[in-house]
Write an enzyme that holds these catalytic residues in place. Structure first.
Site, PDB file in Angstrom:
ATOM      1  CB  THR A 234      -0.953   0.017   1.215  1.00 24.88           C
ATOM      2  OG1 THR A 234      -0.194   0.018   2.419  1.00 24.88           O
ATOM      3  CG2 THR A 234      -1.877  -1.188   1.199  1.00 24.88           C
ATOM      4  CG  ASP A 235      -0.926   4.695  -1.869  1.00 20.14           C
ATOM      5  OD1 ASP A 235      -1.727   4.601  -0.904  1.00 20.14           O
ATOM      6  OD2 ASP A 235      -1.291   5.017  -3.010  1.00 20.14           O
ATOM      7  CB  ALA A 236       1.163   7.984   1.891  1.00 17.44           C
TER       8      ALA A 236
ATOM      9  CB  VAL B   6      -5.466   2.408  -1.804  1.00 16.67           C
ATOM     10  CG1 VAL B   6      -6.721   2.898  -1.091  1.00 16.67           C
ATOM     11  CG2 VAL B   6      -4.755   3.552  -2.488  1.00 16.67           C
TER      12      VAL B   6
END
Length: 148
Positions: free
Chosen positions: A14-16, A19
């Site tokens: 996931t990213d910041a 998601v």
């Protein structure tokens, strides 16, 4: 029947925003591709380290339909198909429960690893592709309906 690969979305995927990071979905699809080869009896060590031939990805695309979060249990459904004497593509559908959340395509070309020139697909890969021939026809019908 398409090949199915089960995967849990990990925190590292996931990213910041929490998601799945866009590039990681292709990595997850590639895991499914490798599992399909392995299930078909292809030695991954020999396939990926064979000094005489390689199968680079020359095109990739992803359509995201819904977000995927850490902990999600997804199913990657994939269907490879031969699209020429020296190339094939894999169509992926990523599901969360019964909901289609992403679609992806990777196109691969068979090359001589030393000269980097195209060469015909190996018999091993042709046999792998032939195992999905009926599914390929269904994928083509679905693509045709999407265009209309």
């Amino acid at each position: 029947m398409p090949f199915t690969y089960h995967r849990t979305i990990n925190f590292q995927d996931t990213d910041a925003a929490g998601v799945v990071y866009f590039a990681n979905i292709l990595s997850i699809c590639h895991e499914g591709y490798e599992a399909s080869l392995r299930t078909s009896g292809i030695s991954l060590k020999e396939f990926f380290t064979n000094p005489s031939m390689a199968f680079p990805i020359v095109h990739a695309s992803v359509d995201f339909l819904r977000p995927l979060f850490c902990g999600a249990q997804v199913i990657i459904s994939l269907v490879p198909q031969k699209i020429g004497a020296e190339k094939f593509e894999i169509n992926y559908e990523i599901y969360l429960a019964d909901v289609l959340v992403a679609k992806a395509v990777t196109r691969h070309v068979c090359i001589d690893a030393n000269t980097r020139s195209k060469q015909e697909l190996s018999m091993e890969i042709i046999q792998w592709l032939d195992g999905y021939r009926k599914d390929t026809e269904e994928v083509e019908r679905r693509k045709a309906r999407e265009v209309v």
